[in-house]
Design an enzyme around this catalytic site. Structure first.
Site, PDB file in Angstrom:
ATOM      1  N   TYR A  16     -21.638  34.806 -31.523  1.00  0.00           N
ATOM      2  CA  TYR A  16     -21.412  33.223 -30.737  1.00  0.00           C
ATOM      3  C   TYR A  16     -22.363  32.832 -30.803  1.00  0.00           C
ATOM      4  O   TYR A  16     -22.567  31.907 -29.889  1.00  0.00           O
ATOM      5  CB  TYR A  16     -21.313  34.741 -29.665  1.00  0.00           C
ATOM      6  CG  TYR A  16     -20.523  34.080 -28.272  1.00  0.00           C
ATOM      7  CD1 TYR A  16     -19.602  34.173 -28.191  1.00  0.00           C
ATOM      8  CD2 TYR A  16     -21.546  33.364 -26.874  1.00  0.00           C
ATOM      9  CE1 TYR A  16     -18.803  33.963 -27.426  1.00  0.00           C
ATOM     10  CE2 TYR A  16     -20.961  33.758 -25.912  1.00  0.00           C
ATOM     11  CZ  TYR A  16     -19.202  33.319 -25.894  1.00  0.00           C
ATOM     12  OH  TYR A  16     -18.933  33.044 -24.824  1.00  0.00           O
ATOM     13  N   LYS A  42     -25.068  30.509 -22.134  1.00  0.00           N
ATOM     14  CA  LYS A  42     -24.137  31.584 -21.595  1.00  0.00           C
ATOM     15  C   LYS A  42     -25.388  32.247 -20.847  1.00  0.00           C
ATOM     16  O   LYS A  42     -26.043  31.676 -19.272  1.00  0.00           O
ATOM     17  CB  LYS A  42     -23.759  33.261 -22.084  1.00  0.00           C
ATOM     18  CG  LYS A  42     -22.199  31.790 -22.605  1.00  0.00           C
ATOM     19  CD  LYS A  42     -21.630  31.647 -21.579  1.00  0.00           C
ATOM     20  CE  LYS A  42     -20.050  31.464 -21.702  1.00  0.00           C
ATOM     21  NZ  LYS A  42     -19.425  30.153 -21.284  1.00  0.00           N
TER      22      LYS A  42
END
Ligand SMILES: NC(=O)c1ccc[n+]([C@@H]2O[C@H](COP(=O)([O-])OP(=O)(O)OC[C@H]3O[C@@H](n4cnc5c(N)ncnc54)[C@H](O)[C@@H]3O)[C@@H](O)[C@H]2O)c1
Length: 256
Positions: free
Chosen positions: A156, A163
């Site tokens: 990720y 995020k």
């Protein structure tokens, strides 16, 4: 009376029928909201076809990396919605493919900048432009995040950093916009098979793991995120702001 009767929503991030933003659009429309969808240029046809399924829905282009685009999208949305906005939905994220394939240690300055700009700064840029349309009557701003902001999800990479920045932005925006009764929250969704998610390798295996390990022993569906967005957009959640709400079949509570 429908929960969102008379409410007006601007939604960023519909790309196709699998998009979380499209599920949110359907939930909000079901409860009476009037919608404007924005689209990234290359998605225009798909977004127009989807918008045609919800009568009265308007579509406008916007690349969130471009300030002039954002200015004109909010000006146009203001015209289409008679100067009033109640709900802003941010479902936008991007990182260059190489940043999700290479080790995190190889993250480039440019890739870091692009991911943070599109996936996190854009929320601030949108909120700033939404405030004048919301502040007389209050409103709800909503973003989509992922648990990788707090825990390591291999591959990720820089998107997890984006995020984390997005979630922190939610809290700062919630603090500043609260005086106008504008609430700012995020939904942390479990893994869903969407265009953006396909850029992260190992998604299928991770979905299997969630189905096996989560308290509800299953994965989630887009519509479940849509209905949580409906709750967070409506007066039912009127005292909730600055919150990151998990919609992940409970996966985040597990330690093993
Ligand atoms: N799919 C998942 O498993 C999952 C889980 C948690 C959170 N999320 C988040 O949900 C949100 C929506 O993603 P999705 O999974 O529905 O995928 P998606 O591919 O359907 O949506 C991503 C959207 O971002 C838009 N976008 C990218 N760059 C843009 C730019 N420069 N300007 C304007 N729009 C741009 C794309 O056009 C697309 O509509 C993202 O923030 C994503 O990180 C997804």
């Amino acid at each position: 009376m429908p929960l969102l009767e008379g409410k007006k929503a601007l939604i960023f991030g519909v790309a196709n029928h699998r998009s979380i933003a499209w599920a949110i659009a359907q939930s909000l429309a079901r409860e009476g909201a009037q919608l404007v969808l924005t689209y990234q240029e290359r998605m225009e046809k798909y977004v127009r076809d989807l918008a045609a399924k919800i009568p009265g829905t308007e579509v406008i282009p916007c690349d969130v990396q471009n300030d002039a685009d954002l200015d004109s999208a909010f000006a146009k949305a203001g015209e289409l919605l008679n100067g009033r906005l109640d709900i802003l939905v941010h479902c936008v994220a991007f990182a260059p493919a190489s940043e999700l394939e290479n080790p995190f240690l190889q993250t480039t300055r440019e890739g870091f900048h692009t991911a943070l700009d599109i996936s996190a700064y854009s929320l601030v840029a949108m909120a700033k432009r939404a405030e004048p349309l919301m502040k007389e009557h209050g409103g709800s701003v909503l973003a989509l995040t992922y648990m990788a902001s707090e825990r390591v999800m291999p591959k990720y990479n820089v998107m997890a950093v984006a995020k984390a920045a997005l979630e922190c932005s939610v809290r700062y925006l919630a603090y500043e916009m609260g005086e106008h009764n504008i609430r700012v929250n995020a939904i942390s969704a479990g893994p869903l098979n969407t265009l953006a998610a396909r850029g992260v390798s190992g998604l299928t295996g991770f979905r299997e793991q969630v189905a096996h390990v989560s308290p509800l022993r299953r994965n989630i569906e887009q519509s479940e995120v849509g209905d949580t967005a409906l709750f967070l957009s409506s007066d039912l959640s009127r005292a909730i702001t600055g919150e990151i709400m998990f919609v992940d079949a409970g996966y985040n509570i597990m330690g093993a």
